[in-house]
Design a protein around this motif. Structure first.
Motif, PDB file in Angstrom:
ATOM      1  N   SER A  54       0.840  -1.202   0.000  1.00  0.00           N
ATOM      2  CA  SER A  54       0.000   0.000   0.000  1.00  0.00           C
ATOM      3  C   SER A  54       0.879   1.257   0.000  1.00  0.00           C
ATOM      4  N   GLN A 110       0.047  -4.109  -3.803  1.00  0.00           N
ATOM      5  CA  GLN A 110      -1.030  -3.141  -4.022  1.00  0.00           C
ATOM      6  C   GLN A 110      -0.558  -1.680  -3.941  1.00  0.00           C
ATOM      7  N   TYR A 137      -0.990  -7.345  -6.971  1.00  0.00           N
ATOM      8  CA  TYR A 137      -2.176  -6.503  -6.802  1.00  0.00           C
ATOM      9  C   TYR A 137      -3.436  -7.371  -6.777  1.00  0.00           C
ATOM     10  N   PRO A 138      -4.528  -6.861  -6.201  1.00  0.00           N
ATOM     11  CA  PRO A 138      -5.789  -7.600  -6.207  1.00  0.00           C
ATOM     12  C   PRO A 138      -6.430  -7.537  -7.587  1.00  0.00           C
ATOM     13  N   ASN A 197      -9.934  -5.786  -8.158  1.00  0.00           N
ATOM     14  CA  ASN A 197     -10.071  -4.392  -7.731  1.00  0.00           C
ATOM     15  C   ASN A 197      -9.618  -3.516  -8.900  1.00  0.00           C
ATOM     16  N   ASP A 250      -6.947  -0.669  -8.149  1.00  0.00           N
ATOM     17  CA  ASP A 250      -5.615  -1.192  -7.857  1.00  0.00           C
ATOM     18  C   ASP A 250      -4.982  -1.832  -9.097  1.00  0.00           C
ATOM     19  N   ALA A 274      -1.444  -0.740 -10.818  1.00  0.00           N
ATOM     20  CA  ALA A 274      -0.360  -1.716 -10.971  1.00  0.00           C
ATOM     21  C   ALA A 274       0.086  -1.821 -12.421  1.00  0.00           C
ATOM     22  N   HIS A 296      -8.278  -4.520  -1.074  1.00  0.00           N
ATOM     23  CA  HIS A 296      -7.059  -3.776  -1.369  1.00  0.00           C
ATOM     24  C   HIS A 296      -5.816  -4.441  -0.781  1.00  0.00           C
ATOM     25  N   ASN A 297      -5.963  -5.081   0.353  1.00  0.00           N
ATOM     26  CA  ASN A 297      -4.809  -5.612   1.078  1.00  0.00           C
ATOM     27  C   ASN A 297      -4.394  -6.983   0.549  1.00  0.00           C
ATOM     28  N   ALA A 298      -3.798  -7.008  -0.642  1.00  0.00           N
ATOM     29  CA  ALA A 298      -3.338  -8.274  -1.218  1.00  0.00           C
ATOM     30  C   ALA A 298      -2.244  -8.904  -0.373  1.00  0.00           C
TER      31      ALA A 298
END
Length: 312
Positions: A89, A117, A172-173, A176, A179, A183, A201-203
């Motif tokens: 992040s 991400q 990255y997700p 999403n 995101d 990426a 968001h929190n891959a």
């Protein structure tokens, strides 16, 4: 096993602490945090680790060059052959930025980056973003000329994809859209991409929980949305959390964070494709022209994202 960590040192607004593995080696892992405390500090690593915490919680745009110089000085003193910067992040953006600045400083060395991400740019301001900390950063920049100058100078990391001595793995997700767009904007011969089958968001947090018992996954998902999660724009109702648990339990074949780190150390630069130098020159020209045009405009009014907590 690891040796006792060395005393923490301050570089600009950053806190750095080196922890050596009992069995030495030629690798230095640099772990950047999104917060004022170290990330992954309790994890056991088989390599020497330099932990970095951001005292300003400011996307690593303030004091960037001083931090890059300090990291490379530690790498030189320790005679480390391979250096890998890791972050997620805000710290993913920071890993790309600091790694890119270090690569420019040291064209004789290969710098490796593993970014989970990350944003590709935080400047110029995007009002539609749903991350309170992002809007708070811009609100501060609108009032602080020094920070505003740093944001203008370091707020776009797409240049790292054009460096011949920087190799990046961007995770990255894949569900999403925002995101994924960020990426894939990091496009170059030395940038690899890996999608995680989720919209969260929190891959990085997702991959930290794979191959664990369901009880641990459920507890980890709850932690993922607690504490400072709202500040990072992470919101989920009970149904969404259950979906995330199922996604994690089904993702056992994906590499873990530790496996991503091991693989990233083995990345090497690729030769540039035909015509790459011309594409790089054109991309840089477009970025410079856009930056000059933005300087003519007044700083936009900063707003809190709709449906999110106030950012001030």
């Amino acid at each position: 096993m690891t040796a006792p960590p060395q005393a923490a040192v301050q570089v600009a607004d950053f806190t750095l602490q080196l922890r050596r593995a009992e069995v030495g080696g030629g690798d230095l892992l640099v772990v950047l945090s999104t917060k004022r405390r170290f990330a992954m500090y309790r994890r056991e690593f088989s390599r020497d680790v330099l932990f970095v915490a951001d005292g300003r919680v400011g996307f690593y745009v303030h004091g960037t060059e001083a931090l890059a110089e300090a990291i490379m000085a530690i790498a030189d003193r320790g005679d480390y052959e391979r250096v890998l910067l890791v972050g997620g992040s805000k710290a993913g953006f920071g890993a790309l930025l600091v790694g890119g600045v270090a690569a420019r400083m040291r064209p004789d060395r290969v710098i490796r980056v593993l970014a989970f991400q990350p944003r590709a740019w935080i400047w110029p301001y995007q009002r539609e973003r749903r991350v309170p900390s992002y809007h708070r950063q811009h609100r501060r920049a609108s009032k602080e000329p020094g920070l505003r100058a740093d944001m203008r100078r370091f707020g776009d990391v797409r240049f790292v994809a054009e460096l011949p001595n920087l190799v990046a793995q961007v995770v990255y997700p894949g569900r999403n859209a925002e995101d994924m767009e960020q990426a894939l904007a990091l496009d170059g011969p030395n940038v690899r991409h890996a999608a995680v089958p989720t919209a969260i968001h929190n891959a990085m947090g997702f991959l930290n929980l794979i191959r664990r018992p369901e009880e641990e996954v459920r507890a980890g998902v709850d932690r993922m949305f607690g504490g400072d999660a709202a500040d990072d724009g992470l919101f989920a109702d009970e149904a969404q959390r259950l979906t995330l648990v199922r996604e994690i339990l089904a993702a056992g074949a994906l590499p873990t964070v530790d496996e991503h780190i091991d693989a990233a150390f083995d990345l090497s630069p690729r030769p540039a494709p035909p015509g790459w130098a011309g594409r790089v020159a054109w991309r840089r020209l477009r970025r410079r022209a856009a930056a000059l045009l933005r300087r003519l405009r007044p700083y936009p009014r900063i707003r809190s994202p709709r449906g999110a907590p106030p950012s001030a």
